[in-house]
Design a protein around this motif. Structure first.
Motif, short mmCIF file in Angstrom:
data_model
loop_
_atom_site.label_atom_id
_atom_site.label_comp_id
_atom_site.label_asym_id
_atom_site.label_seq_id
_atom_site.Cartn_x
_atom_site.Cartn_y
_atom_site.Cartn_z
N GLY A 54 17.41 44.77 105.73
CA GLY A 54 18.70 44.12 105.54
C GLY A 54 19.79 44.66 106.46
N CYS A 55 19.43 45.58 107.36
CA CYS A 55 20.42 46.16 108.29
C CYS A 55 20.05 45.81 109.73
CB CYS A 55 20.45 47.68 108.15
SG CYS A 55 20.94 48.27 106.53
N TRP A 56 21.06 45.65 110.54
CA TRP A 56 20.84 45.45 111.97
C TRP A 56 20.85 46.80 112.65
CZ3 TRP A 56 24.52 41.05 113.96
CH2 TRP A 56 24.14 39.85 113.37
N LEU A 57 20.01 46.96 113.65
CA LEU A 57 20.02 48.15 114.50
C LEU A 57 20.30 47.65 115.91
CD1 LEU A 57 19.60 51.20 114.60
CD2 LEU A 57 17.19 50.76 115.07
N THR A 58 21.46 48.04 116.42
CA THR A 58 21.91 47.56 117.73
C THR A 58 22.15 48.74 118.66
OG1 THR A 58 24.27 47.69 117.25
CG2 THR A 58 23.14 45.66 116.60
N PRO A 59 22.19 48.48 119.96
CA PRO A 59 22.70 49.51 120.86
C PRO A 59 24.16 49.79 120.49
CG PRO A 59 21.67 47.72 122.09
CD PRO A 59 21.79 47.27 120.67
N GLY A 60 24.70 50.91 120.90
CA GLY A 60 26.09 51.23 120.60
C GLY A 60 27.04 50.15 121.10
N LEU A 61 28.02 49.81 120.30
CA LEU A 61 28.99 48.77 120.63
C LEU A 61 30.20 49.37 121.33
CD1 LEU A 61 28.85 46.95 117.18
CD2 LEU A 61 27.62 46.33 119.27
N ASP A 78 46.29 56.43 113.29
CA ASP A 78 46.24 57.47 114.32
C ASP A 78 44.86 57.44 114.98
OD1 ASP A 78 44.56 58.72 112.50
OD2 ASP A 78 45.99 60.30 111.99
N LEU A 79 44.68 58.25 116.01
CA LEU A 79 43.42 58.22 116.74
C LEU A 79 42.25 58.68 115.87
CD1 LEU A 79 44.64 59.48 120.22
CD2 LEU A 79 44.08 57.15 119.54
N ALA A 80 42.49 59.55 114.91
CA ALA A 80 41.42 59.99 114.01
C ALA A 80 40.94 58.84 113.14
CB ALA A 80 41.89 61.17 113.16
N SER A 81 41.86 58.08 112.55
CA SER A 81 41.44 56.95 111.70
C SER A 81 40.79 55.85 112.54
CB SER A 81 42.60 56.40 110.88
OG SER A 81 43.59 55.82 111.70
N LEU A 82 41.30 55.61 113.75
CA LEU A 82 40.69 54.64 114.65
C LEU A 82 39.26 55.07 114.98
CD1 LEU A 82 40.86 52.18 116.59
CD2 LEU A 82 41.81 53.75 118.29
N SER A 83 39.07 56.34 115.27
CA SER A 83 37.73 56.85 115.59
C SER A 83 36.78 56.75 114.42
CB SER A 83 37.82 58.32 116.03
OG SER A 83 38.53 58.44 117.23
N ARG A 84 37.25 57.09 113.21
CA ARG A 84 36.40 56.99 112.02
C ARG A 84 35.95 55.56 111.79
NH1 ARG A 84 40.19 60.53 109.97
NH2 ARG A 84 41.20 58.88 108.78
N CYS A 85 36.88 54.62 111.89
CA CYS A 85 36.55 53.21 111.68
C CYS A 85 35.58 52.71 112.75
CB CYS A 85 37.81 52.35 111.68
SG CYS A 85 38.84 52.61 110.24
N ALA A 86 35.83 53.08 114.00
CA ALA A 86 34.97 52.65 115.09
C ALA A 86 33.55 53.18 114.89
CB ALA A 86 35.54 53.11 116.43
N ALA A 88 32.09 54.22 112.17
CA ALA A 88 31.47 53.62 110.98
C ALA A 88 30.96 52.21 111.27
CB ALA A 88 32.47 53.58 109.82
N GLY A 89 31.60 51.51 112.21
CA GLY A 89 31.19 50.15 112.56
C GLY A 89 30.16 50.09 113.67
N GLY A 90 29.69 51.23 114.17
CA GLY A 90 28.67 51.24 115.21
C GLY A 90 29.21 51.28 116.62
N TYR A 91 30.51 51.51 116.77
CA TYR A 91 31.11 51.58 118.10
C TYR A 91 30.97 52.99 118.66
CZ TYR A 91 32.97 46.96 117.45
OH TYR A 91 33.07 45.61 117.25
#
Length: 127
Positions: A54-61, A78-86, A88-91
């Motif tokens: 049920g999960c996708w496995l992709t190259p890094g986004l 801030d840059l910390a929250s941006l980094s955490r979100c990125a 977590a989303g596979g970026y």
């Protein structure tokens, strides 16, 4: 977040975006944090197994136009929250736009972003 084992098997994940592999369920073995094998029938004794059904496995986004707010508007993000979100989303990399307050239009602001990104260390932040 799970601790990462030396041998990690991601089982039955749906591969997406891999140039030489068709989409569909597949197993991926990582050894020491690096890809070791990709195939339908991998079974490695002693490997930590993550159920990828049920999960996708992709190259890094890569996000080419993120709306970072540091410096100047850290109350929004801030840059910390941006980094955490990125992360977590596979970026694995995020290009931060210049529309901060003060705007990223001189060396000092760029260096601040680069230094903070290096200190955070969750993904590459590119000013």
């Amino acid at each position: 977040m799970l601790p990462i084992a030396d041998n990690l098997l991601i089982a039955d994940a749906d591969l997406r975006g891999w140039a030489n592999l068709p989409p569909g369920p597949c197993n991926v073995l990582l050894v020491g944090g690096h890809f070791a094998a990709i195939g339908q029938h991998l079974d490695i004794a002693g490997a930590q197994v993550i159920d990828g059904r049920g999960c996708w496995l992709t190259p890094g986004l890569v996000d080419l136009c993120a709306a970072g707010r540091e410096p100047g508007q850290e109350q929004d993000e801030d840059l910390a929250s941006l980094s955490r979100c990125a992360a977590a989303g596979g970026y694995v990399a995020v290009a931060v736009g210049p529309d901060t307050q003060p705007s990223n239009d001189d060396h000092a602001v760029t260096e601040l972003i680069v230094r903070r990104a290096r200190d955070i260390g969750l993904c590459d932040l590119v000013p």
